[in-house]
Write a protein that holds these residues in place. Structure first.
Motif, PDB file in Angstrom:
ATOM      1  N   THR A   1       0.832  -1.207   0.000  1.00  0.00           N
ATOM      2  CA  THR A   1       0.000   0.000   0.000  1.00  0.00           C
ATOM      3  C   THR A   1       0.864   1.253   0.000  1.00  0.00           C
ATOM      4  O   THR A   1       0.614   2.190  -0.772  1.00  0.00           O
ATOM      5  N   ASN A   2       1.887   1.291   0.852  1.00  0.00           N
ATOM      6  CA  ASN A   2       2.774   2.452   0.908  1.00  0.00           C
ATOM      7  C   ASN A   2       3.484   2.684  -0.417  1.00  0.00           C
ATOM      8  O   ASN A   2       3.578   3.813  -0.897  1.00  0.00           O
ATOM      9  N   ILE A   3       3.988   1.609  -1.012  1.00  0.00           N
ATOM     10  CA  ILE A   3       4.693   1.730  -2.287  1.00  0.00           C
ATOM     11  C   ILE A   3       3.742   2.178  -3.382  1.00  0.00           C
ATOM     12  O   ILE A   3       4.064   3.059  -4.184  1.00  0.00           O
ATOM     13  N   ALA A   4       2.555   1.588  -3.431  1.00  0.00           N
ATOM     14  CA  ALA A   4       1.597   1.929  -4.485  1.00  0.00           C
ATOM     15  C   ALA A   4       1.163   3.392  -4.391  1.00  0.00           C
ATOM     16  O   ALA A   4       1.075   4.089  -5.405  1.00  0.00           O
ATOM     17  N   LEU A   5       0.901   3.873  -3.181  1.00  0.00           N
ATOM     18  CA  LEU A   5       0.538   5.282  -3.010  1.00  0.00           C
ATOM     19  C   LEU A   5       1.669   6.206  -3.436  1.00  0.00           C
ATOM     20  O   LEU A   5       1.452   7.208  -4.129  1.00  0.00           O
ATOM     21  N   ALA A   6       2.886   5.870  -3.028  1.00  0.00           N
ATOM     22  CA  ALA A   6       4.026   6.716  -3.352  1.00  0.00           C
ATOM     23  C   ALA A   6       4.323   6.707  -4.849  1.00  0.00           C
ATOM     24  O   ALA A   6       4.609   7.751  -5.437  1.00  0.00           O
ATOM     25  N   VAL A   7       4.217   5.552  -5.493  1.00  0.00           N
ATOM     26  CA  VAL A   7       4.480   5.468  -6.937  1.00  0.00           C
ATOM     27  C   VAL A   7       3.413   6.212  -7.709  1.00  0.00           C
ATOM     28  O   VAL A   7       3.702   6.916  -8.681  1.00  0.00           O
ATOM     29  N   ARG A   8       2.163   6.098  -7.282  1.00  0.00           N
ATOM     30  CA  ARG A   8       1.090   6.838  -7.956  1.00  0.00           C
ATOM     31  C   ARG A   8       1.368   8.333  -7.898  1.00  0.00           C
ATOM     32  O   ARG A   8       1.250   9.034  -8.903  1.00  0.00           O
ATOM     33  N   GLU A   9       1.754   8.831  -6.745  1.00  0.00           N
ATOM     34  CA  GLU A   9       2.081  10.256  -6.614  1.00  0.00           C
ATOM     35  C   GLU A   9       3.334  10.604  -7.404  1.00  0.00           C
ATOM     36  O   GLU A   9       3.399  11.647  -8.049  1.00  0.00           O
ATOM     37  N   ALA A  10       4.335   9.740  -7.354  1.00  0.00           N
ATOM     38  CA  ALA A  10       5.597  10.015  -8.050  1.00  0.00           C
ATOM     39  C   ALA A  10       5.381  10.071  -9.563  1.00  0.00           C
ATOM     40  O   ALA A  10       5.930  10.939 -10.238  1.00  0.00           O
ATOM     41  N   VAL A  11       4.576   9.168 -10.078  1.00  0.00           N
ATOM     42  CA  VAL A  11       4.302   9.167 -11.528  1.00  0.00           C
ATOM     43  C   VAL A  11       3.562  10.441 -11.919  1.00  0.00           C
ATOM     44  O   VAL A  11       3.825  11.017 -12.973  1.00  0.00           O
ATOM     45  N   SER A  12       2.677  10.905 -11.064  1.00  0.00           N
ATOM     46  CA  SER A  12       1.961  12.136 -11.388  1.00  0.00           C
ATOM     47  C   SER A  12       2.875  13.352 -11.282  1.00  0.00           C
ATOM     48  O   SER A  12       2.593  14.389 -11.880  1.00  0.00           O
TER      49      SER A  12
END
Length: 148
Positions: free
Chosen positions: A134-145
């Motif tokens: 969950t932490n990785i997915a949230l951070a990657v989603r924000e990072a990609v944006s």
């Protein structure tokens, strides 16, 4: 960088939440009866949005391509979003993240929730716990944006 994110987020919100109203017309016939016709919203009513959607799709796909190609940029963006611990975990599972992002390049439109779901599933299948995924997915989603 924050102003760029705010600008992109506000523009995407405006584009993705169009206001839909139905048109009601009242027609009076010679017999003094009133009929109400409701016109439904058709796809052709939103043709003007196709060009704008293709621009956002291109931006999203460019961000995904950049995330796939540049490990250090993704890890640095994750570090700035979520901290060192999540950045180390994202670095550890970067192969799973790339495997999750590659199929999204074939989509016609890529919503942020799809990035989150794909990364979560892939990291979870790679052996991470649910909280780490969950932490990785949230951070990657924000990072990609934020990449562009």
């Amino acid at each position: 960088m924050k102003t760029k994110k705010l600008l992109v987020t506000s523009l995407m919100t405006l584009l993705l939440s169009p206001v839909v109203t139905s048109t009601v017309q009242t027609v009076e016939a010679s017999t003094d009866t009133t009929t109400v016709e409701t016109s439904t919203v058709k796809e052709s009513d939103y043709n003007y949005l196709k060009e704008q959607r293709s621009i956002w799709t291109k931006i999203a796909k460019a961000a995904l391509k950049k995330a796939i190609q540049n490990r250090s940029e993704v890890i640095n963006a994750v570090r700035s979003v979520s901290g060192n611990t999540v950045a180390r975990q994202a670095d550890k599972y970067y192969g799973a993240i790339v495997n999750a992002l590659k199929p999204l390049l074939e989509w016609s439109e890529v919503p942020a929730k799809a990035v989150y779901d794909a990364v979560y599933r892939s990291v979870r299948n790679a052996g991470a716990s649910s909280s780490v995924a969950t932490n990785i997915a949230l951070a990657v989603r924000e990072a990609v944006s934020w990449i562009l």
